[in-house]
Design a protein around this motif. Structure first.
Motif, PDB file in Angstrom:
ATOM      1  N   LEU A 203      50.380  31.657  43.216  1.00 39.15           N
ATOM      2  CA  LEU A 203      50.285  31.418  44.669  1.00 39.15           C
ATOM      3  C   LEU A 203      50.932  32.541  45.482  1.00 39.15           C
ATOM      4  O   LEU A 203      50.713  32.645  46.682  1.00 39.15           O
ATOM      5  N   THR A 204      51.726  33.388  44.808  1.00 39.86           N
ATOM      6  CA  THR A 204      52.456  34.423  45.570  1.00 39.86           C
ATOM      7  C   THR A 204      52.114  35.827  45.073  1.00 39.86           C
ATOM      8  O   THR A 204      51.280  36.513  45.655  1.00 39.86           O
ATOM      9  N   GLN A 205      52.681  36.222  43.921  1.00 39.58           N
ATOM     10  CA  GLN A 205      52.538  37.626  43.498  1.00 39.58           C
ATOM     11  C   GLN A 205      51.266  37.952  42.712  1.00 39.58           C
ATOM     12  O   GLN A 205      50.895  39.102  42.587  1.00 39.58           O
ATOM     13  N   TRP A 206      50.631  36.948  42.101  1.00 36.08           N
ATOM     14  CA  TRP A 206      49.516  37.300  41.203  1.00 36.08           C
ATOM     15  C   TRP A 206      48.273  36.455  41.498  1.00 36.08           C
ATOM     16  O   TRP A 206      47.766  35.735  40.657  1.00 36.08           O
ATOM     17  N   PRO A 207      47.711  36.583  42.700  1.00 35.04           N
ATOM     18  CA  PRO A 207      46.534  35.779  43.057  1.00 35.04           C
ATOM     19  C   PRO A 207      45.297  36.157  42.242  1.00 35.04           C
ATOM     20  O   PRO A 207      44.378  35.377  42.099  1.00 35.04           O
ATOM     21  N   LYS A 208      45.305  37.400  41.686  1.00 33.87           N
ATOM     22  CA  LYS A 208      44.104  37.843  40.952  1.00 33.87           C
ATOM     23  C   LYS A 208      44.266  37.632  39.439  1.00 33.87           C
ATOM     24  O   LYS A 208      43.613  38.291  38.636  1.00 33.87           O
ATOM     25  N   PHE A 209      45.148  36.698  39.071  1.00 36.16           N
ATOM     26  CA  PHE A 209      45.460  36.452  37.654  1.00 36.16           C
ATOM     27  C   PHE A 209      44.190  36.375  36.799  1.00 36.16           C
ATOM     28  O   PHE A 209      44.009  37.114  35.841  1.00 36.16           O
ATOM     29  N   PHE A 210      43.276  35.450  37.165  1.00 33.11           N
ATOM     30  CA  PHE A 210      42.093  35.238  36.323  1.00 33.11           C
ATOM     31  C   PHE A 210      41.155  36.437  36.344  1.00 33.11           C
ATOM     32  O   PHE A 210      40.584  36.792  35.315  1.00 33.11           O
ATOM     33  N   PHE A 211      41.013  37.063  37.530  1.00 33.46           N
ATOM     34  CA  PHE A 211      40.104  38.220  37.615  1.00 33.46           C
ATOM     35  C   PHE A 211      40.635  39.370  36.765  1.00 33.46           C
ATOM     36  O   PHE A 211      39.879  40.059  36.086  1.00 33.46           O
ATOM     37  N   ASP A 212      41.970  39.536  36.783  1.00 34.57           N
ATOM     38  CA  ASP A 212      42.574  40.598  35.956  1.00 34.57           C
ATOM     39  C   ASP A 212      42.312  40.330  34.468  1.00 34.57           C
ATOM     40  O   ASP A 212      41.942  41.238  33.725  1.00 34.57           O
ATOM     41  N   ILE A 213      42.519  39.079  34.075  1.00 39.78           N
ATOM     42  CA  ILE A 213      42.333  38.727  32.658  1.00 39.78           C
ATOM     43  C   ILE A 213      40.872  38.923  32.261  1.00 39.78           C
ATOM     44  O   ILE A 213      40.559  39.566  31.250  1.00 39.78           O
ATOM     45  N   LEU A 214      39.956  38.355  33.088  1.00 40.39           N
ATOM     46  CA  LEU A 214      38.532  38.398  32.735  1.00 40.39           C
ATOM     47  C   LEU A 214      38.005  39.828  32.693  1.00 40.39           C
ATOM     48  O   LEU A 214      37.226  40.188  31.814  1.00 40.39           O
ATOM     49  N   SER A 215      38.451  40.657  33.653  1.00 39.56           N
ATOM     50  CA  SER A 215      37.928  42.030  33.659  1.00 39.56           C
ATOM     51  C   SER A 215      38.460  42.816  32.458  1.00 39.56           C
ATOM     52  O   SER A 215      37.815  43.712  31.956  1.00 39.56           O
ATOM     53  N   LEU A 216      39.655  42.418  31.975  1.00 40.35           N
ATOM     54  CA  LEU A 216      40.223  43.119  30.826  1.00 40.35           C
ATOM     55  C   LEU A 216      39.527  42.703  29.521  1.00 40.35           C
ATOM     56  O   LEU A 216      39.164  43.539  28.706  1.00 40.35           O
ATOM     57  N   ILE A 217      39.299  41.382  29.353  1.00 38.42           N
ATOM     58  CA  ILE A 217      38.805  40.924  28.041  1.00 38.42           C
ATOM     59  C   ILE A 217      37.285  41.010  27.898  1.00 38.42           C
ATOM     60  O   ILE A 217      36.766  41.108  26.782  1.00 38.42           O
ATOM     61  N   GLY A 218      36.552  40.926  29.009  1.00 38.84           N
ATOM     62  CA  GLY A 218      35.086  40.921  28.911  1.00 38.84           C
ATOM     63  C   GLY A 218      34.657  39.791  27.992  1.00 38.84           C
ATOM     64  O   GLY A 218      35.097  38.652  28.144  1.00 38.84           O
ATOM     65  N   LEU A 219      33.839  40.091  27.001  1.00 36.63           N
ATOM     66  CA  LEU A 219      33.438  39.064  26.041  1.00 36.63           C
ATOM     67  C   LEU A 219      33.975  39.393  24.642  1.00 36.63           C
ATOM     68  O   LEU A 219      33.408  38.998  23.637  1.00 36.63           O
ATOM     69  N   ASN A 220      35.087  40.143  24.624  1.00 36.96           N
ATOM     70  CA  ASN A 220      35.714  40.463  23.335  1.00 36.96           C
ATOM     71  C   ASN A 220      36.210  39.146  22.695  1.00 36.96           C
ATOM     72  O   ASN A 220      36.982  38.407  23.312  1.00 36.96           O
ATOM     73  N   PRO A 221      35.743  38.820  21.479  1.00 29.79           N
ATOM     74  CA  PRO A 221      36.084  37.509  20.892  1.00 29.79           C
ATOM     75  C   PRO A 221      37.581  37.233  20.838  1.00 29.79           C
ATOM     76  O   PRO A 221      38.033  36.126  21.080  1.00 29.79           O
ATOM     77  N   ARG A 222      38.369  38.293  20.521  1.00 31.50           N
ATOM     78  CA  ARG A 222      39.814  38.069  20.422  1.00 31.50           C
ATOM     79  C   ARG A 222      40.411  37.778  21.796  1.00 31.50           C
ATOM     80  O   ARG A 222      41.286  36.925  21.942  1.00 31.50           O
ATOM     81  N   GLY A 223      39.911  38.488  22.785  1.00 29.33           N
ATOM     82  CA  GLY A 223      40.366  38.256  24.154  1.00 29.33           C
ATOM     83  C   GLY A 223      39.947  36.877  24.650  1.00 29.33           C
ATOM     84  O   GLY A 223      40.713  36.161  25.300  1.00 29.33           O
ATOM     85  N   VAL A 224      38.703  36.489  24.296  1.00 30.53           N
ATOM     86  CA  VAL A 224      38.200  35.171  24.710  1.00 30.53           C
ATOM     87  C   VAL A 224      39.076  34.066  24.118  1.00 30.53           C
ATOM     88  O   VAL A 224      39.437  33.095  24.800  1.00 30.53           O
ATOM     89  N   ASP A 225      39.442  34.225  22.852  1.00 24.09           N
ATOM     90  CA  ASP A 225      40.295  33.226  22.196  1.00 24.09           C
ATOM     91  C   ASP A 225      41.603  33.052  22.983  1.00 24.09           C
ATOM     92  O   ASP A 225      42.028  31.932  23.275  1.00 24.09           O
ATOM     93  N   LEU A 226      42.240  34.160  23.338  1.00 25.51           N
ATOM     94  CA  LEU A 226      43.509  34.082  24.071  1.00 25.51           C
ATOM     95  C   LEU A 226      43.311  33.502  25.473  1.00 25.51           C
ATOM     96  O   LEU A 226      44.124  32.699  25.949  1.00 25.51           O
TER      97      LEU A 226
END
Length: 962
Positions: free
Chosen positions: A118-141
């Motif tokens: 709610l304060t410092q990291w509003p783009k939490f999910f976008f950051d995660i999704l853009s980093l992992i893409g559809l990499n299976p290991r990233g998807v698992d995490l």
């Protein structure tokens, strides 16, 4: 990092290394910046040891959970960067992390998310999704993070503070506004991409959808492309259980009843078209267990919709919901009769609620009637034991079946509410058919037929008496079945379950035998022979002993002709079996208690003249007395402790059996009226010497004391001659517990006989009081909680004893003691009221003081007592509530204060203006109470209403303690 300390993280490390690792962990947790070493180790992938990596995440977790508020912006930024760098490393590393590390990492991500989204990291999910893409290991995490976030933000099983609940609501609102559509899209892509190649990722993703669907916009999930994807998963063996769970969560979501009906209907249509309703062809019971849960969810969802629409008066849509519901009943029935009980259990809720709807309908259609019959047949079939049920050694599976049977019983009760006639007819059909051929039928069929008859008793809405009044069709049907049960010979069936069900049913419908007493002799024989009390199974014998006592209690009036025959047949079951006998008795001592009580009931309630009753009761009890004397003699000579304990047990059983026979007496049939006083006096004469037995003292005293309690009730004043010697024995070398248990006996005598026991009490008063003082004065270890508690309970018992004496109008008991003894007792009561922080004891003390003021505080009271009132009782009433331990917010303490106020009122009643003058001029000024408050208190004290004074006193002490 301290490499030596890290060695202690290895599970095989020795204790000193583990200790050092623990200390290092505490040091890193508490240090304002040492955790940064762990952050760096994770971001750079410094360590390959799994336990060290887990350790580093634990340190970060502690920072996020407990110290986030102390971190500055740079440090918070460092944690975010660390997590993202670690995630990036995972995408590139050759080997995935162990599951326990991935779960811990997901927890740390989730904690960071809830504190910073709610304060410092509003783009939490976008950051995660853009980093992992559809990499299976990233998807698992990513999926593990989502489940960890669900646990932090949504999970209703986890307790949250109001502050956390407010924060969680804000997080969900922000997510719905900002990123839920993107998350849903990512789930779709994951499900679509990995359904063939990575079943474990697809299952994880289905779990996430199921968890989040309860609070996000349903249209994002309940749409053609998503649902068709989920349904395609239903056809893939490794995915279908998770897909089922996910669909269940979708169906379970709260929504508008019309929309819910449409959703369930469209889902059912697709499932039916895909062939999922052909339950018989499905062999995978694990999948069917999930599918039955889904069907139950759909059924209950439609029932909820119908209920809401009916309430809202929307007849048209309610009709549609009911129509949709009826269409699922056939499927529900298939699952209800499935041979696997777990699958059947899962649809009991749907079935129960459906029957509840039918109960509310004014008239049932033919189809609904046939549904009711089908449920009935299903319940009857599923109540049946299977071949594997182990009756001799019941384990977990058996316990689960017993629980499952309870659920089926609820369905049966509900069926009886919907259509008692149909149920009665169905049970009658099954019962009669089975009883005609019980000799050749399997035990489970015979057992369930009798069981159904038994269950009708509770299910049918008539009292048992009405069933056998001969009035209604219901009554005559039950009467016919009972007649068949007791005449067809099924009591001879050689299976414990059938035998027990027979006896349970006979006792449940004991009123039947009042209408048709001609069947009593045959049933009595079944109770008494190899079918009942002499059955080869101890379990059957034990239960029958109890059931027999119940049967006789209800029907003894119809047994006059058989009493002596019954008594002679049970004679050997009444024998006391001493420990050295070596052969096992047919009944345990607990079972024998019921047989003794039964014998007592038959004798006492018989139509015999008094002389005959007397002889029969003597015949019943004299063998016990003879055995008791022999065993007591043996005990006195026995050296072996184990054998001593066995003999004491046996002696106690004898006392218990004699005591149990006395339960047969009543106000209409007293011991005296039945001519049985002498035999019970003999019992007392025989049992009392055991009180002075030096071995197994505690056990024997306890048994004899219990018998004395019974005799005070039954023998009335004839017990009095035995009390002095019994008391003398019990007061010899006694412990706190002995005394505490003896005092209720004295209280019972005092309250019951009052003036009759006054001479005895005057004699026994000081010896008893001195015994109590002596035990209370014994030193005990400081930390001995048991001894402290025993003393507290004894102190309470002592005050209760004094209260009983003064409240029974026997003030002479205390008044006739020597003056110094009276004073000694009075001072213990003052001490109990003021100095002992036990509100229960304090309350009793104030009740005593109030009563003594009433008895002795007037003009012609005890010499010197008015002086005692002013010197001790009045100060007690003010000093006790002023103690720091006197808690005015405690309910028990408030009752004490109330008694304290009543004591002051009683002093005013007895001493009048003299008391008011004493308060105004001497006592209250000595407490530094201001003149206006003194005036106020004295005015309220003189008002007639006690309640006003009680309320005033509470306020008075609340002010005084500020």
């Amino acid at each position: 990092m301290d490499e030596q300390a890290l060695l202690g993280l290895n599970p095989n490390a020795d204790a000193s290394y583990r200790q050092r690792a623990l200390a290092y962990f505490e040091q890193l947790k508490e240090s304002p910046d040492a955790w940064q070493v762990c952050a760096e180790a994770l971001a750079k992938g410094v360590y390959s040891n799994d336990h060290v990596k887990f350790f580093c995440f634990q340190v970060l977790e502690h920072q996020m959970k407990f110290r986030h508020g102390t971190l500055n912006a740079t440090q918070q930024q460092l944690i975010r960067e660390t997590l993202m760098k670690w995630l990036q490393l995972q995408l590139m590393s050759a080997q995935p992390e162990k599951v326990f590390i991935r779960n811990k990492a997901a927890q740390v991500f989730a904690l960071t998310f809830v504190t910073e989204y709610l304060t410092q990291w509003p783009k939490f999910f976008f950051d995660i999704l853009s980093l992992i893409g559809l990499n299976p290991r990233g998807v698992d995490l990513y999926l593990r993070m989502l489940m960890a976030i669900d646990a932090e933000v949504v999970d209703r099983d986890i307790q949250h503070s109001s502050e956390e609940t407010r924060r969680n609501t804000l997080i969900k609102d922000r997510m719905r506004e900002q990123c839920i559509p993107s998350l849903v899209e990512s789930w779709y892509q994951i499900l679509h991409t990995y359904q063939q190649s990575h079943s474990e990722l697809t299952c994880q993703c289905l779990e996430v959808v199921g968890a989040y669907v309860s609070w996000i916009d349903l249209s994002l999930i309940a749409n053609d492309r998503f649902v068709s994807l989920l349904l395609s998963h239903m056809s893939v063996e490794v995915l279908r259980e998770e897909a089922c769970d996910c669909l269940f969560e979708i169906v379970n979501k709260g929504m508008d009843p019309i929309d819910k009906t449409k959703l369930v209907e469209s889902l059912c249509q697709v499932l039916q078209t895909a062939g999922f309703f052909n339950v018989e062809q499905e062999e995978d019971v694990d999948f069917l267990a999930k599918f039955s849960k889904l069907v139950n969810g759909m059924g209950q969802a439609l029932i909820t919709s119908w209920t809401k629409l009916v309430k809202a008066g929307d007849v048209k849509n309610a009709q549609e919901a009911l129509h949709a519901l009826e269409a699922k009943v056939a499927l529900m029935l298939q699952l209800l009769v499935h041979e696997d009980d777990d699958i059947s259990t899962n649809v009991v809720g749907f079935c129960y609620d459906y029957l509840h709807i039918l109960k509310q309908l004014p008239v049932l259609s033919d189809q609904q009637k046939s549904n009711v019959e089908a449920v009935m047949l299903a319940v009857m079939k599923k109540l049946t034991y299977d071949d594997e049920y182990n009756f001799e050694n019941e384990g977990e599976d058996e316990a689960m079946f017993v629980e499952y049977r309870k659920q089926l019983k609820l369905l049966l009760d509900r069926l009886a509410q919907v259509s008692p006639e149909l149920l009665l007819e169905a049970v009658r059909r099954v019962f009669n058919t089975t009883m005609q051929s019980w000799q050749t039928a399997p035990f489970m069929e015979v057992e369930v037929a009798i069981r159904l008859l038994y269950m009708l008793g509770e299910a049918l809405p008539a009292s048992q008496g009405a069933h056998f009044s001969g009035d209604s069709t219901k009554a005559s049907a039950l009467q016919d079945m009972m007649r068949t049960l007791v005449t067809c010979g099924v009591s001879e069936y050689q299976h414990t379950s059938v035998t027990l069900e027979f006896f349970e049913t006979v006792v449940r419908y004991d009123k039947f035998f009042i209408v048709e007493p001609q069947h009593i002799p045959n049933v009595l024989m079944a109770f008494l022979d190899h079918r009942g009390l002499r059955h080869s199974s101890p379990k059957v014998r034990s239960r029958v002993a109890y059931l027999f006592s119940r049967y006789v209690k209800t029907l003894h009036k119809h047994m006059s002709a058989f009493i002596e025959d019954i008594l002679s047949r049970i004679q050997d079951l009444l024998e006391l079996s001493p420990p050295e006998n070596g052969y096992p008795a047919l009944l345990t001592s607990d079972d024998q208690l019921f047989i003794y009580e039964t014998a007592g009931v038959l004798i006492v309630n018989s139509e015999y003249p008094v002389e005959r009753k007397q002889v029969l009761m003597k015949n019943l009890l004299e063998p016990l007395l003879g055995a008791f004397k022999l065993l007591l003699g043996k005990l006195l000579l026995e050296q072996d402790e184990e054998r001593q304990a066995g003999l004491a047990d046996c002696l106690n059983h004898a006392v218990g059996f004699a005591s149990r026979t006395s339960k047969a007496f009543s106000n209409k049939q007293t011991v005296k009226q039945c001519g049985c006083s002498e035999v019970y006096r003999d019992c007392l004469q025989t049992f009392l010497p055991a009180l002075s037995c030096p071995v197994q003292k505690e056990a024997l005293r306890s048994g004899v004391r219990t018998f004395l309690h019974r005799m005070i009730i039954c023998l009335e004043e004839e017990v009095l001659p035995f009390i002095p010697s019994a008391s003398e024995h019990m007061l010899k070398d006694c412990e706190a517990k002995d005394l505490q248990e003896f005092i209720p006996l004295i209280n019972q005598i005092t309250a019951k006989f009052k003036a009759q026991v006054s001479p005895f009490l005057q004699q026994a008063f000081m010896p008893l009081v001195q015994a109590i003082f002596e035990v209370l004065a014994r030193p005990a270890e400081d930390n001995d909680q048991t001894a402290a508690l025993e003393k507290q309970m004894l102190r309470r018992s002592y005050f209760t004893f004094i209260q009983t004496v003064v409240s029974s109008g026997m003030n002479e008991v205390m008044g006739n003691q020597e003056l110094e003894n009276i004073e000694r007792v009075l001072f213990t009561i003052i001490q109990g009221a003021v100095d002992i922080p036990d509100p229960i004891a304090q309350k009793t003390c104030f009740i005593i003081l109030s009563k003594l003021v009433e008895l002795w505080g007037g003009k012609d009271g005890l010499v010197g007592f008015p002086d005692f009132i002013y010197k001790h009782i009045v100060p007690a009433c003010f000093l006790a509530p002023l103690k720091p331990t006197f808690d005015l917010s405690d309910a028990q303490t408030m009752l004490t204060l109330s008694e304290c106020a009543l004591t002051l009122k009683m002093i005013h009643l007895k001493r009048g203006p003299e008391f008011i003058q004493y308060l105004q001029q001497e006592y209250l000024p000595s407490l530094q109470v201001t003149p206006d408050i003194i005036q106020e208190l004295c005015q309220v004290l003189q008002q007639p209403d006690s309640k006003v004074f009680k309320n005033y006193i509470k306020a008075f002490f609340q002010r005084a303690k500020l």
